[in-house]
Design a protein around this motif. Structure first.
Motif, PDB file in Angstrom:
ATOM      1  N   GLN A   1       0.807  -1.226   0.000  1.00 42.78           N
ATOM      2  CA  GLN A   1       0.000   0.000   0.000  1.00 42.78           C
ATOM      3  C   GLN A   1       0.839   1.274   0.000  1.00 42.78           C
TER       4      GLN A   1
ATOM      5  N   ARG B   1       1.518   2.637  -5.935  1.00 47.91           N
ATOM      6  CA  ARG B   1       0.122   3.076  -6.106  1.00 47.91           C
ATOM      7  C   ARG B   1      -0.514   2.465  -7.358  1.00 47.91           C
ATOM      8  N   ASP B   2       0.224   2.390  -8.458  1.00 52.31           N
ATOM      9  CA  ASP B   2      -0.345   1.908  -9.724  1.00 52.31           C
ATOM     10  C   ASP B   2      -0.029   0.440  -9.997  1.00 52.31           C
TER      11      ASP B   2
ATOM     12  N   PRO C   1       2.795   4.428  -1.291  1.00 51.30           N
ATOM     13  CA  PRO C   1       2.539   5.251  -2.487  1.00 51.30           C
ATOM     14  C   PRO C   1       3.400   4.897  -3.695  1.00 51.30           C
TER      15      PRO C   1
END
Length: 480
Positions: A285, A290-291, A287
């Protein structure tokens, strides 16, 4: 029903079932060959371990641990697979996955630093691999770019589990207790200097968080091009690790900086991902990911043909005229890299044909006078230095770079080049023998010990020749 271990899928194999090609890897007591199954034409990497070296250096525990871990992992994604094992009178054989695109360290060295999308993909593959290890109760303890291979599709394959620790007991087998593990850690470090976690250096309890620290070091190397903790000696590297002494270049993405900082934390329990009920959720999780689609990471980053060539993508083929099996003659030929497309062999100006020690008294006196200005002179007890050079000396799991000094006497001293302290001397006797494994690695056998040495510049054969000539000079009766 639980499937059988991977090695049980093939029965009663022997070296005669494989054609052995070029040497593709070396260890302290093993050699890895590219080999082809004569029944299927499938290529494998076969790790050949010399029994006498294993027994003499008391390494059977490492060999059995690696076999056990590979059996536990079976056909898990992102790991080298053990297909079968067999043995003969002199050797043990591990038949493993052949990783066509080499190791991740070479990949990083050739590319310097990676684009963030490439970093993100390989970081995610490593996370999934670490989740598998965690689930199966395995701590790698020597995770580093050199132990991460790349398959034909450029996906990672983690290898080398000789230093691993199994935290979840295997049914019917005794697991190493914390007390036993603590005693072993007091006697030796486990891992590689630049990636070793601080708790291993301070006799702390080994846990899955040790591999998270190594993951942080690898992430740093992916974006910076070098490991975070660097110094002129292992001792200084350890001091930097314990002080958490590292820094980022100014142009590094702040999001990945944050991920690395949260992995490189001295207290194991405080590292990102440690002690979570759902394994490594906080890492997933973060950042930086993120994708990332954790259910399907997709293909590895595209490697253009020109880039693949520059990265050393293996195009090795096993010559059709080779016969199955691995006898001493063929082993010597393969080590000499006669087959395939060998790398350029280091060469020097042709030396004199006379023995290295055949010097007149006047020549010895003149050379000793000149040698007095040499920084190494005071460390060799006034003996004339005939050959010197930096050599990696292996003992335990860490190679230590030493200045080796071959002198009249005869003597073979080794010195810590950083502290300029004489660390020891390889004892001479008529029974001393050398053995060149390839152009870099060579062994010096003495009656009580075998020294595992590696010349980083590839002059192992010259070292063997010089030592043997000095032996003949002082012990002519030993000449064969």
């Amino acid at each position: 029903m639980t499937p059988p271990p991977a090695e049980e899928t093939v029965k009663k194999r022997s070296q005669d079932d494989y054609v052995f090609g070029k040497v593709i890897g070396e260890g302290s007591f093993s050699t890895v060959y590219l080999a082809k199954d004569i029944h299927t034409n499938k290529e494998f990497a076969i790790k050949v371990l010399e029994k006498r070296h294993i027994i003499k250096e008391n390494k059977m525990e490492y060999v059995m641990r690696e076999k056990k871990v590979l059996q536990i992992l079976g056909n898990s994604t992102y790991f080298v697979r053990l297909y079968c094992t067999f043995q003969d009178g002199e050797r043990l054989y591990f038949v493993l996955t052949y990783a066509k695109n080499g190791d991740f360290l070479t990949f990083l060295n050739k590319t310097s630093s990676l684009m963030l999308d490439c970093v993100r993909h390989y970081a995610a593959e490593i996370v999934l691999a670490l989740e598998t290890l965690n689930t199966k109760g395995i701590v790698h303890r020597d995770l580093k770019p050199e132990n991460i291979l790349l398959d034909e599709n450029w996906h990672i394959l983690i290898t080398d589990f000789g230093s691993a620790k199994i935290l979840i007991p295997v049914e019917g087998e005794k697991n190493e207790s914390d007390e036993e593990g603590s005693q072993k850690r007091r006697n030796s470090f486990v891992g590689t200097a630049q990636y070793v976690s601080p708790e291993i250096l301070t006799d702390g309890k080994v846990s899955f968080a040790s591999d998270l620290w190594a993951f942080g070091c690898i992430l740093y190397q992916m974006v910076v091009g070098l490991p975070p903790f660097r110094a002129g000696s292992e001792y200084l590297i350890f001091q930097k690790i314990l002080k958490l002494e590292y820094e980022f270049p100014t142009d590094i993405d702040t999001t990945i900086q944050d991920l690395i900082k949260n992995l490189l934390i001295l207290t194991p329990e405080k590292r990102l991902g440690a002690n979570e009920s759902k394994i490594y959720t906080s890492i997933r999780q973060h950042p930086f990911f993120r994708d990332t689609n954790w259910n399907n990471l997709g293909p590895a980053p595209k490697i253009l043909p020109s880039e693949a060539s520059a990265l050393g993508q293996s195009q090795a083929a096993i010559p059709e005229n080779l016969q199955p099996g691995l006898d001493e003659k063929k082993e010597s030929m393969l080590h000499a890299e006669i087959f395939g497309s060998p790398m350029a062999t280091p060469t020097r100006k042709k030396s004199q044909t006379k023995n290295i020690a055949d010097l007149s008294e006047e020549e010895i006196r003149r050379r000793l006078e000149t040698q007095k200005t040499d920084r190494w002179h005071n460390l060799v007890e006034g003996n004339l230095i005939l050959k010197q050079g930096l050599v990696d000396k292996r003992k335990g799991l860490f190679p230590r770079r030493r200045m080796f000094l071959l002198t009249l006497g005869p003597h073979l001293y080794y010195v810590d080049p950083t502290t300029m302290i004489l660390k020891g001397e390889i004892p001479w006797s008529p029974d001393i023998k050398t053995e060149a494994k390839n152009f870099k690695t060579f062994l010096v056998h003495t009656p009580n010990r075998t020294y595992y040495l590696e010349d980083p510049d590839g002059y192992a054969l010259e070292w063997c020749k010089a030592i043997e000539e000095l032996k003949v000079h002082y012990f002519p009766e030993s000449k064969t």
